[in-house]
Design an enzyme around this catalytic site. Structure first.
Site, PDB file in Angstrom:
ATOM      1  N   GLU A  49       1.019  -1.193   0.015  1.00 38.81           N
ATOM      2  CA  GLU A  49       0.029  -0.008   0.085  1.00 38.81           C
ATOM      3  C   GLU A  49       1.068   1.263   0.152  1.00 38.81           C
ATOM      4  O   GLU A  49       1.730   1.338   0.893  1.00 38.81           O
ATOM      5  CB  GLU A  49      -0.841   0.151   1.287  1.00 38.81           C
ATOM      6  CG  GLU A  49      -1.828   1.318   1.215  1.00 38.81           C
ATOM      7  CD  GLU A  49      -2.769   1.274   2.406  1.00 38.81           C
ATOM      8  OE1 GLU A  49      -3.682   1.923   2.701  1.00 38.81           O
ATOM      9  OE2 GLU A  49      -2.845   0.115   3.283  1.00 38.81           O
ATOM     10  N   ASP A  60      -4.902  10.363   8.790  1.00 37.68           N
ATOM     11  CA  ASP A  60      -3.859   9.851   9.031  1.00 37.68           C
ATOM     12  C   ASP A  60      -3.368  10.511  10.344  1.00 37.68           C
ATOM     13  O   ASP A  60      -3.529  11.634  10.699  1.00 37.68           O
ATOM     14  CB  ASP A  60      -2.605  10.346   7.904  1.00 37.68           C
ATOM     15  CG  ASP A  60      -2.935   9.577   6.678  1.00 37.68           C
ATOM     16  OD1 ASP A  60      -3.318   8.389   6.806  1.00 37.68           O
ATOM     17  OD2 ASP A  60      -2.642  10.208   5.620  1.00 37.68           O
TER      18      ASP A  60
END
Length: 272
Positions: A49, A60
């Site tokens: 990924e 995030d």
């Protein structure tokens, strides 16, 4: 079948689970990424990924957000990140690569141009955090299917019923289950609670279910691999590049620590 689908079919036939590491394109330096991708495969990764650097990464946590900032400071663009996949593809045609990012850069490049770049460079999957399934048009889904690119969606403990149904209807490749509330790098997960949710999802879909967010070590990876089809690890790897700057010796040490962790996780997953 797409590369992602082929890998999961092979793993299932061999009674194995997928190990999927996350790294940020261009972190700590652009020249590191492609070589690191090859080394991740050599140390047991089944697919990779790749984070697309973005200035406002809402999903995030601090570790990966800072990795994106480093990549942007080093001049890594979305196009650069996709081209890195193309470089990887020159000598690796079998390992799936999934891009994780946000809708804004895709819209700036243009949907058709972005998808063409992905196809030309051998991208296998897209996970756009802020493009939910109920807002994904049929035209985009058809274009992705024509290019053999899977669209991956997130499911979380808090996902509402209508969103969950849309994910199961429109998603392909695999379902990415977010193991806990919060952003990447959040608190440790509760394996029993995650197992309950994954088993509920599996009752409603034949797609593989992979678990990410909160997996920090061999114990948590092993616990998750007992009921999930794959384990996704990001912050625990990316944190190694936090303070290396452009020092080659520090970068080399950080890479060795990251790859040692991958080897440990691979062993733990295979030991279930």
């Amino acid at each position: 079948m797409t590369r992602i689908e082929t890998v999961f079919a092979t793993l299932k036939a061999n009674n194995k689970k997928a190990l999927i590491p996350y790294i940020m394109a261009g972190d700590p330096m652009p020249l590191v990424t492609v070589g690191l991708m090859h080394e991740l495969v050599a140390h047991g990764s089944d697919m990779i990924e790749i984070g697309l650097p973005f200035s406002d990464p809402m999903a995030d946590g601090k570790i990966i957000a800072q990795a994106g900032e480093r990549a942007l400071a080093n001049g890594t663009s979305t196009r650069d990140a996709i081209n890195m996949v193309g470089e990887f593809r020159k000598t690796n045609q079998h390992t799936p690569v999934l891009l994780m990012g946000y809708l804004n850069p895709m819209e700036i490049i243009g949907y058709d141009n972005f998808l063409q770049l992905c196809e030309q460079n051998g991208v296998d999957g897209l996970l756009l955090v802020d493009l939910p399934p109920n807002e994904t048009c049929d035209d985009l889904l058809q274009k992705l299917k024509a290019k053999h690119i899977n669209q991956i969606f997130l499911l979380a403990p808090t996902t509402q019923k209508d969103r969950r149904q849309a994910v199961l209807k429109h998603g392909s490749g695999f379902i990415y289950y977010v193991s806990l509330k919060g952003v990447t790098g959040s608190k440790s997960l509760d394996p029993d609670d995650v197992a309950k949710h994954v088993q509920m999802i599996k009752k409603d879909t034949d797609l593989p279910v992979c678990v990410g967010f909160g997996i920090r070590d061999e114990a948590s990876a092993k616990a998750v691999a007992k009921f999930a089809d794959g384990v996704i690890v990001g912050s625990e790897l990316v944190k190694n590049f936090a303070d290396v700057g452009d020092d080659n010796a520090k970068i080399a040490l950080a890479k060795s620590q990251l790859l040692a962790k991958i080897a440990q996780l691979r062993q733990a997953i295979d030991d279930i």
